[in-house]
Design a protein around this motif. Structure first.
Motif, PDB file in Angstrom:
ATOM      1  N   SER A   1       0.866  -1.179   0.000  1.00 37.67           N
ATOM      2  CA  SER A   1       0.000   0.000   0.000  1.00 37.67           C
ATOM      3  C   SER A   1       0.906   1.234   0.000  1.00 37.67           C
ATOM      4  CB  SER A   1      -0.926   0.020   1.221  1.00 37.67           C
ATOM      5  OG  SER A   1      -0.166   0.084   2.419  1.00 37.67           O
ATOM      6  N   LYS A   2       0.328   2.386  -0.256  1.00 37.19           N
ATOM      7  CA  LYS A   2       1.118   3.608  -0.212  1.00 37.19           C
ATOM      8  C   LYS A   2       1.637   3.846   1.205  1.00 37.19           C
ATOM      9  CE  LYS A   2      -0.905   6.185  -4.078  1.00 37.19           C
ATOM     10  NZ  LYS A   2      -1.596   7.432  -4.488  1.00 37.19           N
ATOM     11  N   GLU A   3       2.871   4.294   1.284  1.00 32.49           N
ATOM     12  CA  GLU A   3       3.580   4.596   2.533  1.00 32.49           C
ATOM     13  C   GLU A   3       3.982   3.346   3.316  1.00 32.49           C
ATOM     14  OE1 GLU A   3       4.566   7.660   2.891  1.00 32.49           O
ATOM     15  OE2 GLU A   3       3.416   8.126   1.088  1.00 32.49           O
ATOM     16  N   ALA A   4       3.756   2.155   2.726  1.00 35.36           N
ATOM     17  CA  ALA A   4       4.227   0.926   3.372  1.00 35.36           C
ATOM     18  C   ALA A   4       5.670   0.651   2.952  1.00 35.36           C
ATOM     19  CB  ALA A   4       3.336  -0.252   2.981  1.00 35.36           C
ATOM     20  N   ILE A   5       6.383  -0.148   3.743  1.00 33.38           N
ATOM     21  CA  ILE A   5       7.734  -0.547   3.388  1.00 33.38           C
ATOM     22  C   ILE A   5       7.652  -1.562   2.250  1.00 33.38           C
ATOM     23  CG2 ILE A   5       9.825  -1.714   4.185  1.00 33.38           C
ATOM     24  CD1 ILE A   5       9.251  -0.630   6.965  1.00 33.38           C
ATOM     25  N   TYR A   6       8.406  -1.314   1.185  1.00 28.91           N
ATOM     26  CA  TYR A   6       8.347  -2.186   0.015  1.00 28.91           C
ATOM     27  C   TYR A   6       9.247  -3.405   0.201  1.00 28.91           C
ATOM     28  CZ  TYR A   6       8.781  -3.903  -4.757  1.00 28.91           C
ATOM     29  OH  TYR A   6       8.767  -4.695  -5.877  1.00 28.91           O
ATOM     30  N   ASP A   7       8.629  -4.578   0.029  1.00 28.89           N
ATOM     31  CA  ASP A   7       9.346  -5.846   0.102  1.00 28.89           C
ATOM     32  C   ASP A   7       9.024  -6.624  -1.170  1.00 28.89           C
ATOM     33  OD1 ASP A   7      10.268  -8.419   0.548  1.00 28.89           O
ATOM     34  OD2 ASP A   7       9.742  -8.429   2.665  1.00 28.89           O
ATOM     35  N   PRO A   8      10.006  -6.946  -2.010  1.00 28.75           N
ATOM     36  CA  PRO A   8       9.728  -7.662  -3.265  1.00 28.75           C
ATOM     37  C   PRO A   8       9.002  -8.986  -3.066  1.00 28.75           C
ATOM     38  CG  PRO A   8      11.970  -6.798  -3.268  1.00 28.75           C
ATOM     39  CD  PRO A   8      11.427  -6.582  -1.886  1.00 28.75           C
ATOM     40  N   VAL A   9       9.263  -9.669  -1.964  1.00 28.05           N
ATOM     41  CA  VAL A   9       8.578 -10.935  -1.700  1.00 28.05           C
ATOM     42  C   VAL A   9       7.086 -10.690  -1.494  1.00 28.05           C
ATOM     43  CG1 VAL A   9       8.388 -12.893  -0.126  1.00 28.05           C
ATOM     44  CG2 VAL A   9      10.641 -11.982  -0.717  1.00 28.05           C
ATOM     45  N   LYS A  10       6.756  -9.647  -0.738  1.00 26.84           N
ATOM     46  CA  LYS A  10       5.348  -9.311  -0.526  1.00 26.84           C
ATOM     47  C   LYS A  10       4.701  -8.844  -1.821  1.00 26.84           C
ATOM     48  CE  LYS A  10       5.807  -8.073   4.358  1.00 26.84           C
ATOM     49  NZ  LYS A  10       5.641  -6.992   5.367  1.00 26.84           N
ATOM     50  N   ALA A  11       5.456  -8.154  -2.660  1.00 28.21           N
ATOM     51  CA  ALA A  11       4.927  -7.686  -3.942  1.00 28.21           C
ATOM     52  C   ALA A  11       4.547  -8.868  -4.830  1.00 28.21           C
ATOM     53  CB  ALA A  11       5.944  -6.795  -4.640  1.00 28.21           C
ATOM     54  N   ARG A  12       5.372  -9.919  -4.818  1.00 27.74           N
ATOM     55  CA  ARG A  12       5.034 -11.111  -5.601  1.00 27.74           C
ATOM     56  C   ARG A  12       3.779 -11.781  -5.066  1.00 27.74           C
ATOM     57  NH1 ARG A  12      10.754 -11.630  -5.671  1.00 27.74           N
ATOM     58  NH2 ARG A  12      10.746 -13.072  -3.907  1.00 27.74           N
ATOM     59  N   GLY A  13       3.606 -11.753  -3.751  1.00 28.09           N
ATOM     60  CA  GLY A  13       2.375 -12.289  -3.168  1.00 28.09           C
ATOM     61  C   GLY A  13       1.162 -11.474  -3.587  1.00 28.09           C
ATOM     62  N   ALA A  14       1.353 -10.164  -3.725  1.00 28.88           N
ATOM     63  CA  ALA A  14       0.258  -9.291  -4.155  1.00 28.88           C
ATOM     64  C   ALA A  14      -0.151  -9.582  -5.599  1.00 28.88           C
ATOM     65  CB  ALA A  14       0.661  -7.829  -4.004  1.00 28.88           C
ATOM     66  N   THR A  15       0.809  -9.945  -6.452  1.00 30.74           N
ATOM     67  CA  THR A  15       0.460 -10.291  -7.836  1.00 30.74           C
ATOM     68  C   THR A  15      -0.436 -11.529  -7.873  1.00 30.74           C
ATOM     69  OG1 THR A  15       2.435 -11.659  -8.157  1.00 30.74           O
ATOM     70  CG2 THR A  15       2.617  -9.323  -8.683  1.00 30.74           C
ATOM     71  N   ARG A  16      -0.183 -12.471  -6.982  1.00 34.38           N
ATOM     72  CA  ARG A  16      -1.028 -13.674  -6.919  1.00 34.38           C
ATOM     73  C   ARG A  16      -2.464 -13.299  -6.537  1.00 34.38           C
ATOM     74  NH1 ARG A  16      -2.949 -16.101  -2.852  1.00 34.38           N
ATOM     75  NH2 ARG A  16      -1.528 -15.047  -1.400  1.00 34.38           N
ATOM     76  N   ILE A  17      -2.598 -12.408  -5.553  1.00 34.76           N
ATOM     77  CA  ILE A  17      -3.937 -11.969  -5.133  1.00 34.76           C
ATOM     78  C   ILE A  17      -4.658 -11.281  -6.282  1.00 34.76           C
ATOM     79  CG2 ILE A  17      -5.172 -10.421  -3.572  1.00 34.76           C
ATOM     80  CD1 ILE A  17      -2.933 -10.872  -1.538  1.00 34.76           C
ATOM     81  N   LEU A  18      -3.931 -10.454  -7.019  1.00 34.72           N
ATOM     82  CA  LEU A  18      -4.524  -9.736  -8.145  1.00 34.72           C
ATOM     83  C   LEU A  18      -4.951 -10.697  -9.248  1.00 34.72           C
ATOM     84  CD1 LEU A  18      -5.357  -7.165  -9.517  1.00 34.72           C
ATOM     85  CD2 LEU A  18      -2.955  -6.730 -10.108  1.00 34.72           C
ATOM     86  N   ARG A  19      -4.130 -11.707  -9.541  1.00 36.33           N
ATOM     87  CA  ARG A  19      -4.499 -12.696 -10.557  1.00 36.33           C
ATOM     88  C   ARG A  19      -5.742 -13.478 -10.146  1.00 36.33           C
ATOM     89  NH1 ARG A  19       1.068 -13.831 -10.683  1.00 36.33           N
ATOM     90  NH2 ARG A  19       0.660 -15.771  -9.560  1.00 36.33           N
ATOM     91  N   GLU A  20      -5.831 -13.833  -8.866  1.00 34.59           N
ATOM     92  CA  GLU A  20      -7.011 -14.551  -8.379  1.00 34.59           C
ATOM     93  C   GLU A  20      -8.260 -13.685  -8.498  1.00 34.59           C
ATOM     94  OE1 GLU A  20      -6.079 -15.692  -4.423  1.00 34.59           O
ATOM     95  OE2 GLU A  20      -4.814 -17.397  -5.019  1.00 34.59           O
ATOM     96  N   LEU A  21      -8.101 -12.402  -8.241  1.00 37.41           N
ATOM     97  CA  LEU A  21      -9.227 -11.479  -8.346  1.00 37.41           C
ATOM     98  C   LEU A  21      -9.698 -11.377  -9.797  1.00 37.41           C
ATOM     99  CD1 LEU A  21     -10.713  -9.871  -6.183  1.00 37.41           C
ATOM    100  CD2 LEU A  21      -9.248  -7.917  -6.692  1.00 37.41           C
ATOM    101  N   LEU A  22      -8.753 -11.311 -10.725  1.00 33.08           N
ATOM    102  CA  LEU A  22      -9.101 -11.252 -12.146  1.00 33.08           C
ATOM    103  C   LEU A  22      -9.718 -12.565 -12.614  1.00 33.08           C
ATOM    104  CD1 LEU A  22      -5.934  -9.379 -13.409  1.00 33.08           C
ATOM    105  CD2 LEU A  22      -8.285  -8.559 -13.642  1.00 33.08           C
ATOM    106  N   ALA A  23      -9.214 -13.684 -12.097  1.00 31.06           N
ATOM    107  CA  ALA A  23      -9.780 -14.986 -12.468  1.00 31.06           C
ATOM    108  C   ALA A  23     -11.233 -15.096 -12.031  1.00 31.06           C
ATOM    109  CB  ALA A  23      -8.952 -16.108 -11.846  1.00 31.06           C
ATOM    110  N   SER A  24     -11.558 -14.496 -10.886  1.00 29.97           N
ATOM    111  CA  SER A  24     -12.940 -14.531 -10.407  1.00 29.97           C
ATOM    112  C   SER A  24     -13.863 -13.691 -11.277  1.00 29.97           C
ATOM    113  CB  SER A  24     -13.010 -14.023  -8.961  1.00 29.97           C
ATOM    114  OG  SER A  24     -12.748 -12.632  -8.883  1.00 29.97           O
TER     115      SER A  24
END
Length: 280
Positions: A148-171
């Protein structure tokens, strides 16, 4: 033969017994034992510092370090302190380390060299049309993606976020959607993150078949489905023909099984659905 064997054992015993005596004699003559030598070689830590932090203050990081100036140098303790710092998820684990150098007074200087993760100053979703950004951010919060904005950026968490986004699009019927992450440095301590989305084609259900149903017709089981239907005028208008695996699973396990139970088949089981021809 027996005498030779006994003599050998006696000689071996004499050698073993003689060793402690020689060692004791060495102590009596003032020779330094290994334990005493190790004690004399112990070094004192002269300073403990943090290096590489830009946003965080030294004292904020050193708060989690147990080792202090004046302590006896212990490599294991320093490794433990480094693990404690990295567990905070403030720093890049692959670029952080402990550096030990000789001190001016015969001791050692300790430096924890770290690389801070940047702050997310801007967050964008490019090419996203099927889902509202507010719904994506809500899903990120609910599943604790940490993006989210103003959160600490972690590439591992970002990859997890892509999975959530793909699942949302699949739905929403976009089962072939792909998501890539773009990072752009805004400053030495901040970053702009863009999720580049390629939604692909909308997947609709053309045909639903059942296998292993010896006592039910396919049409019976298809009619038991309430949330998901084969494509047609009505189902297309009501968006019931869009492939949503979560809805399909729920429909099968609740509505189709309930129909089978109502006919007396209480041991009926339904396996995971198999999708064929996706994206064709």
């Amino acid at each position: 033969m027996q005498k030779v064997s006994v003599f050998g054992l006696a000689l071996f015993s004499l050698i073993i017994l003689a060793l402690p005596l020689r060692a004791a004699a060495g102590d009596a003559n003032g020779a330094e034992t290994p334990v005493a030598a190790a004690a004399n070689e112990q070094q004192i830590i002269e300073s403990v510092d943090i290096q590489g932090n830009r946003r965080l203050r030294d004292e904020d990081v050193l708060y989690y370090v147990r080792t202090r100036a004046g302590d006896v140098y212990d490599p294991a303790a320093l490794e433990r302190d480094l693990r404690e710092i990295l567990s905070l998820n403030w720093f890049d684990k692959t670029a952080s380390r402990v550096i030990v150098s000789d001190g001016l007074r015969g001791g050692v200087n300790v430096i924890f060299e770290v690389r801070e993760w940047p702050i997310i100053r801007d967050l964008q979703f490019r090419g996203l049309k099927a889902v509202q950004e507010s719904d994506v951010l809500k899903a990120f919060r609910e599943q604790r993606a940490g993006i989210s904005k103003e959160a600490i950026y972690d590439p591992v968490k970002a990859r997890g976020a892509t999975r959530i986004l793909r699942e949302l699009l699949a739905s929403r019927g976009y089962a072939n959607a792909t998501v890539k992450i773009e990072e752009e440095e805004v400053s030495a301590t901040s970053i702009a993150v863009t999720f580049d989305v390629d939604q692909g084609f909308l997947s609709r259900i053309v045909e639903i078949d059942f296998e292993g149903n010896e006592n039910f017709k396919d049409s019976e089981l298809r009619n038991a489905l309430e949330l998901v239907k084969e494509t047609g005028l009505v189902s297309r208008f009501q968006s019931q023909d869009i492939l949503d695996m979560r809805k399909l699973q729920f429909d099968l396990q609740k509505n189709v099984r309930s129909y089978m139970f109502s006919k007396g088949y209480f041991q009926a089981r339904i396996g995971d659905p198999v999708v064929e021809g996706l994206g064709v």
